[in-house]
Motif scaffolding. Structure first.
Motif, PDB file in Angstrom:
ATOM      1  N   ILE A   1       0.926  -1.266  -0.093  1.00  0.00           N
ATOM      2  CA  ILE A   1      -0.060  -0.017   0.128  1.00  0.00           C
ATOM      3  C   ILE A   1       1.001   1.107  -0.123  1.00  0.00           C
ATOM      4  O   ILE A   1       1.670   1.386   1.037  1.00  0.00           O
ATOM      5  CB  ILE A   1      -0.904  -0.156   1.466  1.00  0.00           C
ATOM      6  N   PHE A   2       0.924   1.953  -0.975  1.00  0.00           N
ATOM      7  CA  PHE A   2       1.556   3.240  -1.094  1.00  0.00           C
ATOM      8  C   PHE A   2       0.539   4.595  -1.464  1.00  0.00           C
ATOM      9  O   PHE A   2       1.182   5.663  -1.436  1.00  0.00           O
ATOM     10  CB  PHE A   2       2.440   3.124  -2.451  1.00  0.00           C
ATOM     11  N   ASN A   3      -0.469   4.228  -1.756  1.00  0.00           N
ATOM     12  CA  ASN A   3      -1.460   5.408  -2.416  1.00  0.00           C
ATOM     13  C   ASN A   3      -2.631   5.582  -1.478  1.00  0.00           C
ATOM     14  O   ASN A   3      -3.360   4.436  -1.194  1.00  0.00           O
ATOM     15  CB  ASN A   3      -1.489   5.107  -3.675  1.00  0.00           C
ATOM     16  N   ARG A   4      -3.290   6.793  -1.081  1.00  0.00           N
ATOM     17  CA  ARG A   4      -4.450   6.743  -0.472  1.00  0.00           C
ATOM     18  C   ARG A   4      -5.561   6.139  -0.968  1.00  0.00           C
ATOM     19  O   ARG A   4      -6.338   5.423  -0.330  1.00  0.00           O
ATOM     20  CB  ARG A   4      -4.880   8.323  -0.437  1.00  0.00           C
ATOM     21  N   SER A   5      -5.659   6.131  -2.277  1.00  0.00           N
ATOM     22  CA  SER A   5      -6.990   5.696  -3.012  1.00  0.00           C
ATOM     23  C   SER A   5      -6.747   4.098  -2.795  1.00  0.00           C
ATOM     24  O   SER A   5      -7.804   3.369  -2.941  1.00  0.00           O
ATOM     25  CB  SER A   5      -7.110   6.032  -4.521  1.00  0.00           C
TER      26      SER A   5
ATOM     27  N   PRO B   1     -17.433   6.290  -3.325  1.00  0.00           N
ATOM     28  CA  PRO B   1     -16.576   5.220  -3.140  1.00  0.00           C
ATOM     29  C   PRO B   1     -15.511   5.296  -4.431  1.00  0.00           C
ATOM     30  O   PRO B   1     -15.898   5.958  -5.478  1.00  0.00           O
ATOM     31  CB  PRO B   1     -17.374   3.863  -3.513  1.00  0.00           C
ATOM     32  N   VAL B   2     -14.335   4.694  -4.036  1.00  0.00           N
ATOM     33  CA  VAL B   2     -13.226   4.775  -5.038  1.00  0.00           C
ATOM     34  C   VAL B   2     -13.606   3.528  -6.159  1.00  0.00           C
ATOM     35  O   VAL B   2     -13.880   2.232  -5.974  1.00  0.00           O
ATOM     36  CB  VAL B   2     -12.132   4.293  -4.485  1.00  0.00           C
ATOM     37  N   ASP B   3     -13.765   3.853  -7.337  1.00  0.00           N
ATOM     38  CA  ASP B   3     -14.191   2.793  -8.362  1.00  0.00           C
ATOM     39  C   ASP B   3     -12.751   2.538  -9.390  1.00  0.00           C
ATOM     40  O   ASP B   3     -11.532   3.056  -9.122  1.00  0.00           O
ATOM     41  CB  ASP B   3     -15.206   3.615  -9.406  1.00  0.00           C
TER      42      ASP B   3
ATOM     43  N   ASP C   1      -5.705   7.658 -10.089  1.00  0.00           N
ATOM     44  CA  ASP C   1      -5.021   8.170  -8.990  1.00  0.00           C
ATOM     45  C   ASP C   1      -3.555   7.424  -8.910  1.00  0.00           C
ATOM     46  O   ASP C   1      -2.472   8.008  -8.499  1.00  0.00           O
ATOM     47  CB  ASP C   1      -5.552   7.900  -7.453  1.00  0.00           C
ATOM     48  N   LEU C   2      -3.376   6.099  -9.156  1.00  0.00           N
ATOM     49  CA  LEU C   2      -2.175   5.270  -9.230  1.00  0.00           C
ATOM     50  C   LEU C   2      -1.330   5.914 -10.432  1.00  0.00           C
ATOM     51  O   LEU C   2      -0.055   6.123 -10.102  1.00  0.00           O
ATOM     52  CB  LEU C   2      -2.103   3.979  -9.311  1.00  0.00           C
ATOM     53  N   LYS C   3      -1.694   6.288 -11.260  1.00  0.00           N
ATOM     54  CA  LYS C   3      -0.959   6.606 -12.486  1.00  0.00           C
ATOM     55  C   LYS C   3      -0.329   8.035 -12.355  1.00  0.00           C
ATOM     56  O   LYS C   3       0.524   8.546 -12.594  1.00  0.00           O
ATOM     57  CB  LYS C   3      -1.788   6.893 -13.805  1.00  0.00           C
TER      58      LYS C   3
ATOM     59  N   ASP D   1       0.374   9.331  -9.532  1.00  0.00           N
ATOM     60  CA  ASP D   1       1.367   8.913  -8.108  1.00  0.00           C
ATOM     61  C   ASP D   1       2.569   8.255  -8.705  1.00  0.00           C
ATOM     62  O   ASP D   1       2.595   7.213  -8.473  1.00  0.00           O
ATOM     63  CB  ASP D   1       0.643   8.354  -7.050  1.00  0.00           C
ATOM     64  N   ALA D   2       3.604   8.828  -9.065  1.00  0.00           N
ATOM     65  CA  ALA D   2       4.925   8.061  -9.524  1.00  0.00           C
ATOM     66  C   ALA D   2       5.312   7.269  -8.504  1.00  0.00           C
ATOM     67  O   ALA D   2       5.859   5.933  -8.769  1.00  0.00           O
ATOM     68  CB  ALA D   2       5.848   9.139 -10.069  1.00  0.00           C
ATOM     69  N   MET D   3       5.464   7.698  -7.380  1.00  0.00           N
ATOM     70  CA  MET D   3       6.163   6.912  -6.264  1.00  0.00           C
ATOM     71  C   MET D   3       4.997   5.648  -6.106  1.00  0.00           C
ATOM     72  O   MET D   3       5.627   4.282  -6.197  1.00  0.00           O
ATOM     73  CB  MET D   3       6.226   7.707  -5.095  1.00  0.00           C
ATOM     74  N   ALA D   4       3.970   5.490  -5.838  1.00  0.00           N
ATOM     75  CA  ALA D   4       3.218   4.464  -5.684  1.00  0.00           C
ATOM     76  C   ALA D   4       3.073   3.653  -6.852  1.00  0.00           C
ATOM     77  O   ALA D   4       3.062   2.347  -6.824  1.00  0.00           O
ATOM     78  CB  ALA D   4       1.453   4.944  -5.206  1.00  0.00           C
ATOM     79  N   ASP D   5       2.854   4.031  -8.019  1.00  0.00           N
ATOM     80  CA  ASP D   5       2.802   3.470  -9.267  1.00  0.00           C
ATOM     81  C   ASP D   5       4.300   2.400  -9.527  1.00  0.00           C
ATOM     82  O   ASP D   5       3.972   1.346  -9.821  1.00  0.00           O
ATOM     83  CB  ASP D   5       2.495   4.417 -10.522  1.00  0.00           C
TER      84      ASP D   5
END
Length: 322
Positions: free
Chosen positions: A161-165, A277-279, A286-288, A290-294
């Motif tokens: 888990i690296f991203n809020r979404s 809700p997050v779909d 959101d992942l795309k 967020d370079a770090m999380a992706d």
């Protein structure tokens, strides 16, 4: 708490302490509530005396099997995974997290099948599903698998888990536990010259604090378990988080320190607000963005899959050696 109490003992009064190891000696010595197993730890277990009888039994059994050699190796790896997990379950009062094959991380149906297989194998070995957490990478497909498993009373640990979404999607799916990776978040920023001035500026620490606060605001029962620590300072900065999974060396360091430990996180009151809700589209967007999380999610899955491949190769070599 006595003034002589170690920081580890103080931490136990604030957070559930989990051992990030399959080293039975370390677990017996440090007495965590939960522990974990994965291909890397199972591979290390091959050289530990406590697992020697288990390993030899499974290798001897496999040498008597007919069929595709690759399928036999995979079966041995699965049986060793559950065998190691069973031994660990005998050392802790809580749960053993057991990782689903990382190369299935983007396949919901295959993840479901493997998770159910592991639960069946544990139950056949006398370990109830209430003692197990199925560990799954927090891809969109992995979260969907976890949502179904939770409906089947199979509790899940969503990792990487690296991203809020990512975190919120897990909570909305009703997963039992998430593992945000504190150290890997810091690593990414440090590699780019972004060194935090203080522990409160540490991006991994800030991320876990944000997720913890958001989950409590929502009234979510999903457990937040900080993971992947690089220092005792990071751990101390998250004292009070629901759970913290810690390597033996850092557990030992905390056990050797005796200064006061201040609680950093406390559950606040929910505000009753319901957010959309997050779909799947928002999750991907959101992942795309967020370079770090992706990058870290992709690299984490690749590293887990590499570890699994290395374990399979080691088993194949041992079988060939007779």
């Amino acid at each position: 708490m006595s003034a002589a109490a170690s920081k580890l003992d103080q931490l136990r009064t604030m957070s559930v302490v989990v051992a990030d190891t399959g080293d039975a000696d370390a677990i017996a010595r440090l007495k965590p509530v939960d522990c974990t197993t994965n291909p890397t730890l199972v591979r290390k277990a091959l050289d530990l005396p406590i697992y020697a009888e288990l390993i030899e039994h499974e290798l001897e059994r496999a040498r008597g099997l007919d069929g595709d050699a690759d399928a036999v190796v995979r079966q041995v790896v699965d049986r060793l995974t559950i065998g190691v997990g069973r031994k660990l379950a005998g050392l802790v009062p809580g749960r053993v997290s057991t990782e689903v094959d990382a190369d299935l991380s983007h396949d919901t149906e295959a993840t479901l099948a493997k998770a159910r297989q592991f639960i069946d194998m544990y139950e056949d070995a006398g370990v109830g599903r209430e003692r197990v957490l199925i560990k799954i990478a927090a891809t969109w497909e992995g979260i969907r698998a976890a949502q179904q498993l939770q409906r089947e009373d199979i509790d899940c640990n969503l990792t990487l888990i690296f991203n809020r979404s990512q975190a919120i999607a897990c909570a909305e799916a009703g997963v039992f536990l998430i593992s945000p990776f504190v150290g890997r978040i810091l690593d990414w920023h440090v590699a780019r010259g972004e060194v935090p001035a203080t522990i409160d500026d540490d991006p991994g620490v800030r991320f876990v604090r944000d997720v913890y606060t958001e989950f409590k605001r929502r009234g979510s029962p999903t457990v937040v378990m900080g993971a992947s620590f690089r220092s005792t300072a990071q751990i101390e900065a998250l004292a009070g988080c629901d759970r913290l999974t810690i390597s033996p060396d850092l557990l030992e360091a905390l056990d050797a320190e005796h200064g006061p430990l201040v609680r950093a996180l406390t559950p606040g009151k929910g505000d009753g607000r319901i957010d959309p809700p997050v779909d799947a589209a928002q999750f991907a967007r959101d992942l795309k963005a967020d370079a770090m999380a992706d990058e870290k999610l992709r690299d984490g899955i690749a590293a887990f899959a590499k570890d699994l491949a290395a374990l399979r190769q080691t088993i194949a070599q041992r079988l060939q050696a007779g």
